[in-house]
Structure formats: structure tokens, C-alpha cells
Design a protein around this motif. Structure first.
Motif, PDB file in Angstrom:
ATOM      1  N   TYR A   6       0.834  -1.206   0.000  1.00  0.00           N
ATOM      2  CA  TYR A   6       0.000   0.000   0.000  1.00  0.00           C
ATOM      3  C   TYR A   6       0.873   1.262   0.000  1.00  0.00           C
ATOM      4  N   GLU A   7       0.585   2.200  -0.909  1.00  0.00           N
ATOM      5  CA  GLU A   7       1.372   3.439  -0.993  1.00  0.00           C
ATOM      6  C   GLU A   7       0.792   4.531  -0.078  1.00  0.00           C
ATOM      7  N   GLY A   8       0.705   4.235   1.180  1.00  0.00           N
ATOM      8  CA  GLY A   8       0.198   5.218   2.138  1.00  0.00           C
ATOM      9  C   GLY A   8       0.554   4.745   3.539  1.00  0.00           C
ATOM     10  N   VAL A   9      -0.032   5.392   4.540  1.00  0.00           N
ATOM     11  CA  VAL A   9       0.316   5.051   5.921  1.00  0.00           C
ATOM     12  C   VAL A   9      -0.466   3.826   6.395  1.00  0.00           C
ATOM     13  N   SER A  10       0.242   2.796   6.805  1.00  0.00           N
ATOM     14  CA  SER A  10      -0.402   1.629   7.425  1.00  0.00           C
ATOM     15  C   SER A  10       0.135   1.460   8.829  1.00  0.00           C
ATOM     16  N   VAL A  11      -0.753   1.038   9.704  1.00  0.00           N
ATOM     17  CA  VAL A  11      -0.310   0.669  11.043  1.00  0.00           C
ATOM     18  C   VAL A  11      -0.739  -0.774  11.291  1.00  0.00           C
ATOM     19  N   VAL A  12       0.225  -1.626  11.576  1.00  0.00           N
ATOM     20  CA  VAL A  12      -0.080  -3.018  11.916  1.00  0.00           C
ATOM     21  C   VAL A  12       0.206  -3.180  13.410  1.00  0.00           C
ATOM     22  N   ILE A  13      -0.830  -3.475  14.167  1.00  0.00           N
ATOM     23  CA  ILE A  13      -0.630  -3.607  15.611  1.00  0.00           C
ATOM     24  C   ILE A  13      -0.583  -5.088  15.982  1.00  0.00           C
ATOM     25  N   ALA A  14       0.547  -5.519  16.496  1.00  0.00           N
ATOM     26  CA  ALA A  14       0.707  -6.909  16.927  1.00  0.00           C
ATOM     27  C   ALA A  14       0.386  -6.971  18.411  1.00  0.00           C
ATOM     28  N   GLN A  15      -0.791  -7.534  18.719  1.00  0.00           N
ATOM     29  CA  GLN A  15      -1.277  -7.500  20.101  1.00  0.00           C
ATOM     30  C   GLN A  15      -1.075  -8.824  20.817  1.00  0.00           C
ATOM     31  N   ARG A  16      -0.200  -8.827  21.794  1.00  0.00           N
ATOM     32  CA  ARG A  16      -0.130  -9.986  22.694  1.00  0.00           C
ATOM     33  C   ARG A  16       0.629  -9.579  23.941  1.00  0.00           C
ATOM     34  N   GLU A  17       0.091  -9.920  25.087  1.00  0.00           N
ATOM     35  CA  GLU A  17       0.686  -9.500  26.347  1.00  0.00           C
ATOM     36  C   GLU A  17       2.089 -10.072  26.509  1.00  0.00           C
ATOM     37  N   CYS A  18       2.968  -9.270  27.055  1.00  0.00           N
ATOM     38  CA  CYS A  18       4.324  -9.705  27.409  1.00  0.00           C
ATOM     39  C   CYS A  18       4.214 -10.918  28.341  1.00  0.00           C
ATOM     40  N   VAL A  19       4.884 -12.024  28.012  1.00  0.00           N
ATOM     41  CA  VAL A  19       4.721 -13.229  28.847  1.00  0.00           C
ATOM     42  C   VAL A  19       5.361 -13.046  30.218  1.00  0.00           C
ATOM     43  N   GLU A  20       6.381 -12.232  30.264  1.00  0.00           N
ATOM     44  CA  GLU A  20       7.054 -11.974  31.535  1.00  0.00           C
ATOM     45  C   GLU A  20       6.119 -11.206  32.481  1.00  0.00           C
ATOM     46  N   SER A  21       5.428 -10.206  31.946  1.00  0.00           N
ATOM     47  CA  SER A  21       4.554  -9.449  32.861  1.00  0.00           C
ATOM     48  C   SER A  21       3.295 -10.246  33.185  1.00  0.00           C
ATOM     49  N   ALA A  22       2.861 -11.117  32.264  1.00  0.00           N
ATOM     50  CA  ALA A  22       1.737 -12.004  32.584  1.00  0.00           C
ATOM     51  C   ALA A  22       2.124 -12.936  33.733  1.00  0.00           C
ATOM     52  N   ALA A  23       3.346 -13.471  33.666  1.00  0.00           N
ATOM     53  CA  ALA A  23       3.808 -14.385  34.715  1.00  0.00           C
ATOM     54  C   ALA A  23       3.909 -13.654  36.046  1.00  0.00           C
ATOM     55  N   LYS A  24       4.387 -12.398  35.985  1.00  0.00           N
ATOM     56  CA  LYS A  24       4.518 -11.610  37.211  1.00  0.00           C
ATOM     57  C   LYS A  24       3.137 -11.382  37.841  1.00  0.00           C
ATOM     58  N   LYS A  25       2.163 -11.067  36.980  1.00  0.00           N
ATOM     59  CA  LYS A  25       0.793 -10.858  37.471  1.00  0.00           C
ATOM     60  C   LYS A  25       0.281 -12.113  38.177  1.00  0.00           C
ATOM     61  N   ASN A  26       0.530 -13.276  37.547  1.00  0.00           N
ATOM     62  CA  ASN A  26       0.082 -14.542  38.129  1.00  0.00           C
ATOM     63  C   ASN A  26       0.729 -14.795  39.482  1.00  0.00           C
ATOM     64  N   ARG A  27       2.046 -14.519  39.539  1.00  0.00           N
ATOM     65  CA  ARG A  27       2.755 -14.738  40.807  1.00  0.00           C
ATOM     66  C   ARG A  27       2.166 -13.837  41.889  1.00  0.00           C
ATOM     67  N   ARG A  28       1.876 -12.590  41.508  1.00  0.00           N
ATOM     68  CA  ARG A  28       1.341 -11.647  42.485  1.00  0.00           C
ATOM     69  C   ARG A  28      -0.048 -12.098  42.947  1.00  0.00           C
ATOM     70  N   ALA A  29      -0.839 -12.569  41.978  1.00  0.00           N
ATOM     71  CA  ALA A  29      -2.187 -13.043  42.314  1.00  0.00           C
ATOM     72  C   ALA A  29      -2.094 -14.238  43.251  1.00  0.00           C
ATOM     73  N   ALA A  30      -1.140 -15.157  42.981  1.00  0.00           N
ATOM     74  CA  ALA A  30      -0.971 -16.342  43.821  1.00  0.00           C
ATOM     75  C   ALA A  30      -0.541 -15.923  45.227  1.00  0.00           C
ATOM     76  N   ALA A  31       0.355 -14.928  45.308  1.00  0.00           N
ATOM     77  CA  ALA A  31       0.888 -14.497  46.601  1.00  0.00           C
ATOM     78  C   ALA A  31      -0.202 -13.856  47.460  1.00  0.00           C
ATOM     79  N   THR A  32      -1.109 -13.132  46.817  1.00  0.00           N
ATOM     80  CA  THR A  32      -2.163 -12.496  47.601  1.00  0.00           C
ATOM     81  C   THR A  32      -3.376 -13.417  47.748  1.00  0.00           C
ATOM     82  N   GLY A  33      -3.220 -14.649  47.244  1.00  0.00           N
ATOM     83  CA  GLY A  33      -4.235 -15.671  47.444  1.00  0.00           C
ATOM     84  C   GLY A  33      -5.537 -15.429  46.689  1.00  0.00           C
ATOM     85  N   GLN A  34      -5.440 -14.790  45.513  1.00  0.00           N
ATOM     86  CA  GLN A  34      -6.666 -14.555  44.745  1.00  0.00           C
ATOM     87  C   GLN A  34      -6.851 -15.614  43.671  1.00  0.00           C
TER      88      GLN A  34
END
Ligand SMILES: Cc1ncc(C[n+]2csc(CCOP(=O)(O)OP(=O)(O)O)c2C)c(N)n1
Ligand code: SF4
Lengths: 534, 191
Positions: free
Chosen positions: A506-534
Motif C-alpha cells: 500500500y502506498e500510504g500510511v499503514s499501522v499493523v498492531i501486533a497485540q499480545r501480552e508480554c509473557v514476563e509481565s503475565a507471569a509476574k501478574k500470576n505470581r502476584r495473584a498467587a501471593a495475595t491468594g486470589q
């Protein structure tokens, strides 16, 4: 027990809280990130209502801190050294307006470039803006300096820089706390003659700043951060910041008894410097960073009396060590075991399962189909794709430069003109570049790796992610049909390749957004959830 | 008293929990500490190290000088070798034997062992096996701390107190596993 083990960055944070801080403003950047993170975690800061959420970039952070200072309260703004390039406009001009409530800029330099594009020395900015700079040498001094910095800022009505480097910021030591001070009350003054920088005001304010300089020098003379250390002999040392630590360590280890002048507050205290130079035949200048003051001491025509980074006595670039300083003081180099030849480098890499991996796998396949396969990129975890096995990107200069460099290259005729940028970097300084692209209808494809976080620096909140990010692209004028969402996963490889192919064509402006959560921050969230017993 | 300790490993292996235990023990024992860590880019699977210095007098530098480390404690065998220039004459190498292979040119284990063997009676530990025996593969850091305990200059009981302080918030079961792991490492190294 009232001694706490704190990182240098944490000592800055605790010192600021205890000195009556009302708000911290910052954009993450190694090695400064931990200051703000500490304040965000601090129960005391929360109880006292200290505001601490992340800003979009260093310039917005600095300006907000200036606004809080205008309203009479104490504010802290934190960034890495290159962040000050982004905030420089606000910073330099705030030295002309001056401040009301104490405003402290904590800036962390990264000599040896452990996690940075360069090793610029923020003390230059201090000289440039003609404001006081503090350069403490230990975690305790950092803590104590925060009280001093806010008081100094309020007494001379200027922003004050607290400069540190990676070693001090990321090293722990015991810190003893002082009593906590109350926050300033809200106290905004009408002072348009200071704060409206039209030429007629600015000239007066600039003259005030010039007139303040001798007073700043006098204040340095009585600062606890500037101290002589007794000694003898023809060689003296002027040791700046943590350079002092290496000098003292080398003195102790090698039984060297030279005079030392420790410098931790600028502008330089002239009488103390003169005294050292008068008493010694040779002066070794030990600076962690650029030879800023060594160059000044030498002057244009040079001086045979001075040793330092500029004559090879110490290396011109990189961090100092005790060994380098000891040898500069005449000690024999230590005899050491060599690193065995089999020890190969272990460069950092993208995490296993990281969405950026799948994004680059697809990109590499499509780029191979083109005669020219340049990819302009930016700063974040995805920069690691410059290394094998991907070797997928060809530039990383400064935050936001991927988009704008792609525009320029497209203007020159390069096709496809591809930019890869992260969500946080896009929010920091990619948006204005995208607006340029839209205005020009530039034939660029901008791939935004939206992993919902600022991953490289440890997973801080990102301002431009998810639906907000899509709305921003729409709002800036990217055509709906050229905002493409992909999910960077193995199973979507074929679809993702197809999307990239279409948008490259395409001869114009394109934006391709690749959406997927960082696995490291997902793991951190899980650890935090486990630690607070949720 | 002064001890210079290099902690070595790969980003993500968690050498900082070893540091945290030693730090706790040293701080509560009234000692001076300087502990330089690596944050940032290298934490993504790159080589990381921590310089840990403890003394009963004032310390200045955050970094250890070349040839002055009393101990290199590594949770990865190749990483132990990377810091040999820091080792003092007579200094000790204590390392795990579990390789972390994330580059194509990782050398052969025999070569690594042969280089380790050139240091003064290195303590080589199959830490993963012992950690599993203690109850969790994740406790292998504490196995390594146990194996190095006698070279840290800190009373092992204080280190155990440090483990309790550090892992306490995660519950008694986790504390027990880590104490057990620590003791298994200690036993191995004392023989
Ligand atoms: C001006 C400036 N500020 C801050 C940094 C530090 N920095 C480098 S990468 C990065 C975060 C990038 O986040 P994002 O673009 O979302 O990519 P990710 O790491 O999440 O893949 C930051 C804050 C920098 N290099 N320059
Ligand atoms: S921290 Fe997140 S974004 Fe960075 S490499 Fe790991 S998974 Fe990818």
C-alpha cells in the motif's frame, strides 16, 4: 533497627519522601526506574498522598513537576540521562523561570552503556542551565542529599539536579533515615514576570540567573558534599561523585597517602580547588563520566600539571574502577587469572514465548521477498531482534525515531519503508511522527508491538496500549482499512504474513498492531495473584 | 573482617535472592555492605553478576577490585569462569554444575570442568538434584548458598535466619524447603 538496605535509586526515593515530597513524575529508563517504583510501592508515600504514576515521556514529566513546584509543593522528576535530552527544553527554560516549591531532577547516567545508547554526562546539562548539581558518592549521601537538594532549590529558587550513575543507583548499602518533614502547603503565586518567558521578562530572569552564580559557588564552599581529605606528597586528587570511592579504595589497598578533594556539589567550590592545585605538583582528575571538569582545568592551551582521562592516565571512555584509579596513582596492576578462552559471550535475548519473536518471524519472511529489506526500529525489548537468530532490524537511535526515519527513507524512495516500535515508545514519542506521516500520506508501514507494557525496563504501565492505541491511530488520521490487528502467535503465522504483504504494497500510511501480552509481565501478574491468594 | 563475593549466573536465575539472604544476615549483624546488582538489558537471559562486599569497617567502592574476590559463587558453571580475573589468590570457586545453554557455541562440559579444576579445590554442586530432594527445584539457589556458607564469613545460623526472614512471607512450607536445601548444600561442602 533503623538502618535499611537500599539501592541508590531507593535512597533517592526514600530521601525525597522524607523530605516532604508531594509528587514524583517520571518515565522509566535504566538506571533511574527504581526511584519511582519505590515511591509507588511505599506505604508512607501512599498515606501522605504522594502522586507517583508514570508520565508519557520525560518532557511531560518535567513540565508536570514544574507545575507542582509552581503551586508551591516539592516535586521530584526522574529519568535516565538520554531522557534529559527529551526534557531539555523544559529543563533549560525552568532555570530561567526558576521554581517555587523545591524541584529536584534525579538523573541517572550510564557510563559504559550497560543499558543505553550513549554515555552522555548530565553534569553538562547542569552547567548549560547554570543550576546546582549534586553528585553524592554513597547511598547514605544520596539520601541526605535529597533534604539538602529540596532546601537548596527553595532557597535559590532554582531546579537542582541530583546526578548519579548506574553503579550507585543499582548498588545497595545501609541507609539511616532522618525524621520525616511535612509537605509544603498549596501556595501558588502570581509571578508572570518570572513565568511568562517573553523576551522582556526572559532577559531580566537570565540576568538574575547570572547574578546568582557567585552565590551558588559560595553555597558549594560550605556543602557537606565537598570535603578535603588530608594527605601528603606532590600528587593530589580531585575526585568527583563515586570517583571518590575508587580513590579511597585504592588509597587503602595500596597504602597511598595523597591529598584528595572530594567534590559532590557544583558549581565548584573555588577556594578548595585552588588550595589543592596550589599544594600539589600534579593533580589527577577522577570523574565518573566525561572529563567535564578536567577539560576546564586544562583550558584551551593545556596544563602540564593535570592528569586524567584526556591524557590516557585514565581511559577516555567507560566506567571507572578501583583498579584503573590505583594504576593511575602509580600502583602495580593486580596479577589476575585470565578468563579462559572457552568462555563465550552470553548476550541477552527475547524471552521464550515472547510475542515479539512471532512478530519478527513473520516480518523476516516478508522482508526476504523484497529487494530492499531495511527495517527501522526503536528502543525496547524488540531491539534484541537486532541480534541473531533474527537479525531483523537495522536501526535503533532514539525513542520514536523508527517512524520518522522510515518517513525520510520513504521520501528518498526506499520501499518498503518499515518501522517497528513498541506501545510505550509509541506513546512516548511515536505519535507526533505518525501525525507527520499522515499529513504527508507517506508510504510507510508502522508495526507496533503492543505487549501492553513497558517491558524492557521491567514492566511499567504503558500509556498507549490496547483500544487506546487503536483510538490514537484513528484519531491521528490513519485510514480505518489500514489499521490492521494481528496476534503474534505461531498458529497465525500465515495470516500475519499476508497482512504484512498487503500493507507493504500500500502506498500510504499503514499501522499493523501486533497485540499480545508480554509473557514476563503475565507471569509476574500470576505470581502476584498467587501471593495475595486470589 | 572483609569479604568480597562475586555472585554469578544468567539473567532470570535469581542470584539476587542469594544476595538478599547474605545482606540480611550482614545488616542485622551490624556489618557494612555494598552490593552492586545488574538491572536492565542483561536480565533478559544475558550474563549477570552481583558484587557483594561485607566488612566490619567502612567500605567505599561498590565494585570489587581485580584479584580480590574471596569467593565466586555461581549458579551456572560457565558463568563461574567469566569472573576468574576477580578471584584473589587462594579465593574459592563454588558453582552449580547445571549448564544454562541459550547460545549456540556453549562449550563442552569437560572443558568447563577442566578450567574449574585449575582453581583451588573448587566446590562443584549438582544443585538441581539436591534442590528437588529438598522439595523444590526452585530451591537450588539455597543449595548453592549452603555450599558456599563457610566461605562467606557469616555464621550459618545467621544465614538460616536470613532465609526465614526472606521466605517467611511465602509460608512455612517454603521456608522449610529452603532451609533443607541450604543444609544439604552445607553438608556437601563440609565434606
Ligand atoms: C528517552 C529515553 N527514555 C527512556 C529510555 C529507556 N527505555 C528504553 S526501552 C523502553 C521501553 C520500551 O517499551 P516498549 O516500547 O513498549 O517496548 P517493550 O520493551 O515493551 O517491547 C524504555 C523506557 C530510553 N532509551 N530513552
Ligand atoms: S520481557 Fe516481555 S516483551 Fe520483553 S522479551 Fe520478555 S516476553 Fe518479550
Amino acid at each position: 533497627m533503623n538502618r535499611q538496605l537500599l539501592l541508590g535509586a531507593e535512597a533517592v526515593a526514600q530521601g525525597a519522601i522524607d523530605a516532604g515530597l508531594s509528587g514524583v513524575y517520571a518515565y522509566p529508563g535504566t538506571p533511574s526506574t527504581e526511584i519511582t517504583e519505590y515511591i509507588q510501592r511505599s506505604k508512607e508515600a501512599r498515606e501522605h498522598g504522594v502522586r507517583s504514576s508514570w508520565s508519557s515521556n520525560e518532557k511531560t514529566a518535567y513540565e508536570a513537576a514544574l507545575g507542582m513546584s509552581y503551586a508551591g509543593k516539592r516535586s521530584l522528576v526522574c529519568m535516565k540521562h538520554v531522557g534529559l535530552n527529551v526534557a531539555a527544553d523544559a529543563f533549560i527554560n525552568s532555570a530561567i523561570t526558576g521554581v517555587n516549591g523545591g524541584l529536584v531532577l534525579a538523573v541517572a547516567d550510564d557510563p559504559s552503556m550497560h543499558s543505553s545508547q550513549n554515555e552522555q554526562d548530565s553534569r553538562f546539562y547542569g552547567r548549560f542551565a547554570m543550576v546546582p548539581v549534586l553528585e553524592p558518592s554513597s547511598q547514605q549521601e544520596l539520601y541526605d542529599s535529597m533534604f539538602h537538594a529540596f532546601e537548596l532549590s527553595e532557597s535559590v529558587r532554582l531546579p537542582v539536579i541530583v546526578r548519579m550513575t548506574t553503579r550507585l543507583s543499582h548498588s545497595r548499602a545501609g541507609v539511616t533515615r532522618a525524621e520525616m518533614r511535612e509537605q509544603n502547603p498549596l501556595h501558588a503565586e502570581y509571578a508572570p514576570d518570572r513565568f511568562v518567558l517573553m523576551p522582556h521578562n526572559a532577559r531580566v530572569q537570565y540576568q538574575n540567573l547570572l547574578d546568582l552564580q557567585p552565590i551558588l559557588e559560595e553555597l558549594s564552599e560550605s556543602s557537606f558534599l565537598n570535603q578535603p581529605v588530608e594527605g601528603r606528597g606532590p600528587v593530589g586528587v580531585i575526585a568527583f561523585g563515586i570517583g571518590y570511592n575508587y580513590v579511597m579504595e585504592a588509597r587503602n589497598a595500596h597504602g597511598i597517602d595523597c591529598r584528595v578533594l572530594k567534590i559532590g556539589q557544583y558549581p565548584l567550590p573555588r577556594p578548595q580547588v585552588n588550595e589543592l592545585f596550589d599544594a600539589c605538583d600534579t593533580v589527577l582528575v577522577v570523574e565518573e563520566g566525561y572529563p567535564v571538569y578536567e577539560e576546564l582545568f586544562r583550558g584551551y592551551f593545556g596544563s602540564s600539571k593535570i592528569r586524567g582521562r584526556m591524557d590516557g592516565t585514565l581511559p577516555r571512555a567507560g566506567e571507572l574502577t578501583t583498579d584503573l584509579v590505583a594504576v593511575a596513582l602509580g600502583a602495580k596492576p593486580a596479577e589476575t587469572t585470565a578468563v579462559p578462552g572457552i568462555v563465550v559471550n552470553r548476550p541477552p535475548e527475547l524471552c521464550k514465548g515472547c510475542g515479539h519473536r512471532d512478530m519478527f518471524e513473520a516480518l523476516n519472511i516478508v522482508m526476504k521477498e523484497n529487494r530492499e529489506s531495511h527495517v527501522f526500529s526503536d528502543i525496547g525489548c524488540y531491539t534484541l531482534a537486532a541480534l541473531p537468530p533474527y537479525s531483523a532490524i537495522h536501526t535503533c537511535v532514539d525513542m520514536g525515531a523508527s517512524i520518522t526515519m522510515a518517513i525520510g527513507a520513504a521520501d528518498a524512495g526506499l520501499r518498503p519503508a518499515v518501522a517497528v516500535i513498541g506501545d510505550s515508545t509509541f506513546g512516548h514519542s511515536g505519535m507526533t511522527g505518525l501525525l507527520d506521516a499522515v499529513k504527508d500520506h507517506a508510504p510507510v508501514t508502522i508495526i507496533i508491538g503492543d505487549n501492553e507494557t513497558t517491558a524492557m525496563t521491567g514492566g511499567q504501565h504503558s500509556a498507549a496500549t490496547g483500544s487506546t492505541l487503536i483510538e490514537i491511530c484513528r484519531g491521528l488520521g490513519v485510514e480505518e482499512s489500514h489499521i490492521r490487528l494481528i496476534v503474534p502467535l505461531k498458529k497465525h503465522l500465515e495470516e500475519n504474513i499476508a497482512v504484512l504483504r498487503e500493507e507493504f504494497a500500500y502506498e500510504g500510511v499503514s499501522v499493523v498492531i501486533a497485540q499480545r501480552e508480554c509473557v514476563e509481565s503475565a507471569a509476574k501478574k500470576n505470581r502476584r495473584a498467587a501471593a495475595t491468594g486470589q | 573482617m572483609q569479604k568480597n563475593i562475586i555472585l554469578a549466573g544468567v539473567g532470570g536465575q535469581g542470584i539476587l535472592s542469594i544476595a538478599a539472604v547474605i545482606d540480611w544476615a550482614a545488616l542485622t549483624g551490624g556489618l557494612e555492605i555494598r552490593q552492586a546488582e545488574v538491572h536492565g538489558m542483561s536480565q533478559r537471559g544475558g550474563a549477570v553478576q552481583s558484587h557483594l562486599r561485607i566488612a566490619d569497617h567502612e567500605l567505599f567502592a561498590d565494585l570489587i577490585a581485580l584479584g580480590t574476590a574471596d569467593l565466586i559463587l555461581s549458579v551456572e558453571p560457565l558463568e563461574a569462569l567469566r569472573y576468574l580475573p576477580f578471584l584473589a589468590p587462594g579465593g574459592k570457586v563454588v558453582t552449580s554444575l547445571e549448564p544454562f545453554i541459550n547460545m549456540p557455541n556453549y562449550p563442552a562440559m569437560e572443558q568447563i570442568l577442566s578450567e574449574l579444576g585449575k582453581t583451588d579445590h573448587p566446590v562443584l554442586v549438582h544443585s538441581a538434584e539436591l534442590a528437588r530432594e529438598a522439595g523444590s527445584a526452585r530451591a537450588s539457589n539455597m543449595v548453592m548458598l549452603g555450599a558456599a556458607a563457610q566461605f562467606t564469613g557469616i555464621d550459618p545460623e545467621r544465614l538460616e535466619a536470613g532465609i526465614k526472614a526472606l521466605f517467611g512471607p511465602k509460608g512455612e512450607a517454603i521456608v522449610d524447603i529452603n532451609i533443607k536445601a541450604f543444609r544439604m548444600g552445607q553438608r556437601l561442602s563440609n565434606h
